[in-house]
Write an enzyme that holds these catalytic residues in place. Sequence first.
Site, PDB file in Angstrom:
ATOM      1  N   ASN A 130      28.312 -33.439 -34.756  1.00 43.59           N
ATOM      2  CA  ASN A 130      29.357 -33.576 -33.485  1.00 43.59           C
ATOM      3  C   ASN A 130      30.263 -32.476 -33.680  1.00 43.59           C
ATOM      4  O   ASN A 130      30.366 -31.577 -34.701  1.00 43.59           O
ATOM      5  CB  ASN A 130      29.977 -34.864 -33.436  1.00 43.59           C
ATOM      6  CG  ASN A 130      30.475 -34.984 -32.144  1.00 43.59           C
ATOM      7  OD1 ASN A 130      29.867 -34.768 -31.123  1.00 43.59           O
ATOM      8  ND2 ASN A 130      31.650 -35.579 -32.106  1.00 43.59           N
ATOM      9  N   ASP A 148      25.705 -34.285 -30.855  1.00 44.64           N
ATOM     10  CA  ASP A 148      24.732 -33.154 -30.382  1.00 44.64           C
ATOM     11  C   ASP A 148      23.571 -33.113 -31.021  1.00 44.64           C
ATOM     12  O   ASP A 148      22.739 -32.613 -30.568  1.00 44.64           O
ATOM     13  CB  ASP A 148      25.476 -31.681 -30.805  1.00 44.64           C
ATOM     14  CG  ASP A 148      26.695 -31.618 -29.710  1.00 44.64           C
ATOM     15  OD1 ASP A 148      26.377 -30.471 -28.890  1.00 44.64           O
ATOM     16  OD2 ASP A 148      27.948 -32.070 -30.104  1.00 44.64           O
ATOM     17  N   ARG A 162      29.438 -27.213 -21.154  1.00 43.53           N
ATOM     18  CA  ARG A 162      29.393 -27.763 -22.587  1.00 43.53           C
ATOM     19  C   ARG A 162      29.323 -29.030 -22.534  1.00 43.53           C
ATOM     20  O   ARG A 162      29.308 -29.884 -21.684  1.00 43.53           O
ATOM     21  CB  ARG A 162      30.631 -27.010 -23.442  1.00 43.53           C
ATOM     22  CG  ARG A 162      32.026 -27.445 -22.567  1.00 43.53           C
ATOM     23  CD  ARG A 162      32.799 -27.994 -23.410  1.00 43.53           C
ATOM     24  NE  ARG A 162      32.700 -29.300 -24.169  1.00 43.53           N
ATOM     25  CZ  ARG A 162      32.847 -30.422 -23.678  1.00 43.53           C
ATOM     26  NH1 ARG A 162      33.052 -30.451 -22.258  1.00 43.53           N
ATOM     27  NH2 ARG A 162      32.515 -31.595 -24.027  1.00 43.53           N
ATOM     28  N   GLY A 163      28.807 -29.599 -23.724  1.00 36.20           N
ATOM     29  CA  GLY A 163      28.442 -31.037 -24.041  1.00 36.20           C
ATOM     30  C   GLY A 163      26.783 -30.877 -23.980  1.00 36.20           C
ATOM     31  O   GLY A 163      26.266 -30.421 -23.065  1.00 36.20           O
ATOM     32  N   ALA A 164      26.326 -31.574 -24.909  1.00 34.12           N
ATOM     33  CA  ALA A 164      24.852 -31.350 -25.197  1.00 34.12           C
ATOM     34  C   ALA A 164      23.972 -31.984 -23.960  1.00 34.12           C
ATOM     35  O   ALA A 164      23.116 -31.150 -23.494  1.00 34.12           O
ATOM     36  CB  ALA A 164      24.445 -32.430 -26.509  1.00 34.12           C
ATOM     37  N   ARG A 175      22.434 -21.779 -27.208  1.00 34.52           N
ATOM     38  CA  ARG A 175      23.080 -22.866 -28.219  1.00 34.52           C
ATOM     39  C   ARG A 175      22.115 -23.543 -29.148  1.00 34.52           C
ATOM     40  O   ARG A 175      21.602 -24.733 -28.833  1.00 34.52           O
ATOM     41  CB  ARG A 175      24.107 -23.949 -27.395  1.00 34.52           C
ATOM     42  CG  ARG A 175      25.111 -23.498 -26.320  1.00 34.52           C
ATOM     43  CD  ARG A 175      26.393 -22.646 -27.047  1.00 34.52           C
ATOM     44  NE  ARG A 175      27.104 -23.681 -28.183  1.00 34.52           N
ATOM     45  CZ  ARG A 175      27.951 -24.438 -27.883  1.00 34.52           C
ATOM     46  NH1 ARG A 175      28.183 -24.610 -26.704  1.00 34.52           N
ATOM     47  NH2 ARG A 175      28.567 -25.212 -28.749  1.00 34.52           N
TER      48      ARG A 175
END
Length: 355
Positions: A252, A242, A55-57, A98
């Site tokens: 975000n 994001d 996870r995390g852009a 996502r």
Amino acid sequence: MDAASLARYDHIRPIRWTGDALELLDQRKLPFAVEYARCTNSDEVATAIRELTVRGAPAIGISAGWGVVLAAREIEAANGAEAASRLQPALERLDAARPTAVNLAWALARMRAALHVAGADWRNALEREARAIETEDLAANRAMGQAGASLIAPGSGVLTHCNTGSLATAGFGTALGVIRAGVAGERIARVFAGETRPWNQGARLTVWELQQDGIDATLIADAAASHLMKTGQVQWVVVGADRICANGDTANKIGTYQLALSAKHHGVKFMVVAPSTTVDLATPSGDAIEIELRDPAELLGHAGRRTVADGAQAWNPVFDVPPHELIAALVTERGVITQPDAPALRAVFGKPDAH
């Protein structure tokens, strides 16, 4: 600040390419188990993105790049253009994993562009491009860390939300990179992390990650943030993003908007830190962002056990959008934009189709 000073606070790498598989540090199992999930095809990468193994852009974009490399092993093509056509179904499945993080679509577009100019050596071209996406992200994070830290007065306290560190990127982190650089430069004296319900990325990931680098962090309940600001213990809220719209609005992790509102009320400055790949000039404002809704069951229980009465309903948006008016500084690897708005972003990033 020299590289050695920064390296003291940079020990975690969540993404490992082995040459035949992509290994992702399984963030669902942290902090009590450090395990890497092995992905051998693009569908497994898409599942890992969707199920928050990674996870995390920025990390999502990097993982998707390697997912394309894995997908390429399942097709035959004479050149890059032919390969791009045959890979399209796999790229679409990765892209759907996502929808809010712009880095995912950006990385896939970059991989597709590399194919269109490649000849018979298209497989190696794909691997070079995936590696470049990863190494460029790490360099950008270190640049952002130092730029953001330079805005913070020595002795300051900071509050961060969700996880924006090495776990969310190729390494070092975005907002957490600012905190790392700020600690290394003796500008940040106190670090607070919000727990970030319902997945507790702040509690499970940020606190653990900072521990690995020897940085003390104090965990707070999300609901304690306004009271913390009132006490005067924090001078900056530092978060990631994001997606950054053309007018400076940012998407975000859910809970960021209320932090921005409270910071404005209490005279605390609000900083957004994200690579330029997160800037989406084709999206005019936050009103146009698709906000991902996840399974309401994530709010109805904890650690696999239901905590809410049967029949109760839940609404579970994953992101919210602090408007640009609440943002004191937007930091990318291209520099710092204070009071970001549409003209300021155009001056740095050009026209909407530039990226």
